[in-house]
Scaffold this motif. Structure first.
Motif, short mmCIF file in Angstrom:
data_model
loop_
_atom_site.label_atom_id
_atom_site.label_comp_id
_atom_site.label_asym_id
_atom_site.label_seq_id
_atom_site.Cartn_x
_atom_site.Cartn_y
_atom_site.Cartn_z
N SER A 184 11.28 -2.13 9.99
CA SER A 184 12.23 -1.06 10.32
C SER A 184 13.63 -1.53 9.90
CB SER A 184 12.20 -0.77 11.82
OG SER A 184 12.77 -1.85 12.54
N PRO A 185 14.56 -0.63 9.74
CA PRO A 185 15.92 -1.05 9.41
C PRO A 185 16.50 -2.01 10.46
CG PRO A 185 15.68 1.28 8.98
CD PRO A 185 14.42 0.83 9.66
N ARG A 186 16.16 -1.79 11.72
CA ARG A 186 16.65 -2.67 12.78
C ARG A 186 16.07 -4.08 12.65
NH1 ARG A 186 19.48 -3.40 17.17
NH2 ARG A 186 18.58 -4.28 19.06
N HIS B 164 13.33 3.24 2.57
CA HIS B 164 12.01 3.46 1.96
C HIS B 164 11.37 2.12 1.57
CE1 HIS B 164 8.85 5.34 -0.39
NE2 HIS B 164 9.19 4.57 -1.41
N MET B 165 12.14 1.24 0.98
CA MET B 165 11.62 -0.06 0.56
C MET B 165 11.27 -0.92 1.78
SD MET B 165 14.20 -0.72 -2.58
CE MET B 165 13.30 -1.82 -3.67
N LEU B 166 12.09 -0.85 2.82
CA LEU B 166 11.78 -1.58 4.05
C LEU B 166 10.47 -1.08 4.65
CD1 LEU B 166 15.30 -1.77 5.71
CD2 LEU B 166 14.01 -3.67 4.71
N ASN B 167 10.28 0.22 4.63
CA ASN B 167 9.04 0.80 5.15
C ASN B 167 7.84 0.28 4.36
OD1 ASN B 167 7.49 2.45 6.86
ND2 ASN B 167 7.47 4.06 5.30
N ASP B 168 7.99 0.13 3.05
CA ASP B 168 6.91 -0.38 2.20
C ASP B 168 6.49 -1.79 2.59
OD1 ASP B 168 6.76 1.95 0.76
OD2 ASP B 168 7.78 1.16 -1.02
N ILE B 169 7.43 -2.60 3.07
CA ILE B 169 7.07 -3.97 3.46
C ILE B 169 6.82 -4.09 4.97
CG2 ILE B 169 8.20 -5.04 1.48
CD1 ILE B 169 10.49 -5.83 3.35
N GLY B 170 6.85 -2.96 5.67
CA GLY B 170 6.50 -2.94 7.07
C GLY B 170 7.60 -3.34 8.03
#
Length: 77
Positions: free
Chosen positions: A62-64, A54-60
Motif C-alpha cells: 500500500s502507499p502507506r 498502481h506499481m505499488l499495488n503490483d508488488i503488494g
C-alpha cells in the motif's frame, strides 16, 4: 556509487566467510560489506519512493507501507 554485480557480491561474501584472512583484512571486508548493504538499502528505498500507486499495488504494497519503508534510515533493516 557503482553497483556491484552478482559475482562481485558473491566474491565479497566468500571473503567475508573466510576465516584465514588477517584480522585487518577481515575488518576491511566487514566494512565493505556493511557499506554495500547500506548502499543497496538506500537505493532500493529511493526507488520505492518513486513508484506510483498502481506499481505499488503490483508488488503488494500500500502507499502507506511503502512510505514507512522508504522513510527508514539506511542502516535499519
Amino acid at each position: 556509487m557503482t553497483t556491484l554485480t552478482r559475482s562481485d557480491r558473491a566474491a565479497l561474501e566468500h571473503l567475508r566467510a573466510h576465516s584465514s584472512l588477517p584480522v585487518l583484512s577481515r575488518i576491511a571486508v566487514q566494512v565493505a560489506w556493511c557499506v554495500l548493504l547500506w548502499s543497496q538499502r538506500r537505493k532500493s528505498r529511493r526507488d520505492l519512493s518513486q513508484l506510483d500507486d498502481h506499481m505499488l499495488n503490483d508488488i503488494g504494497l500500500s502507499p502507506r507501507q511503502a512510505e514507512q519503508e522508504y522513510n527508514k534510515w539506511f542502516w535499519r533493516p
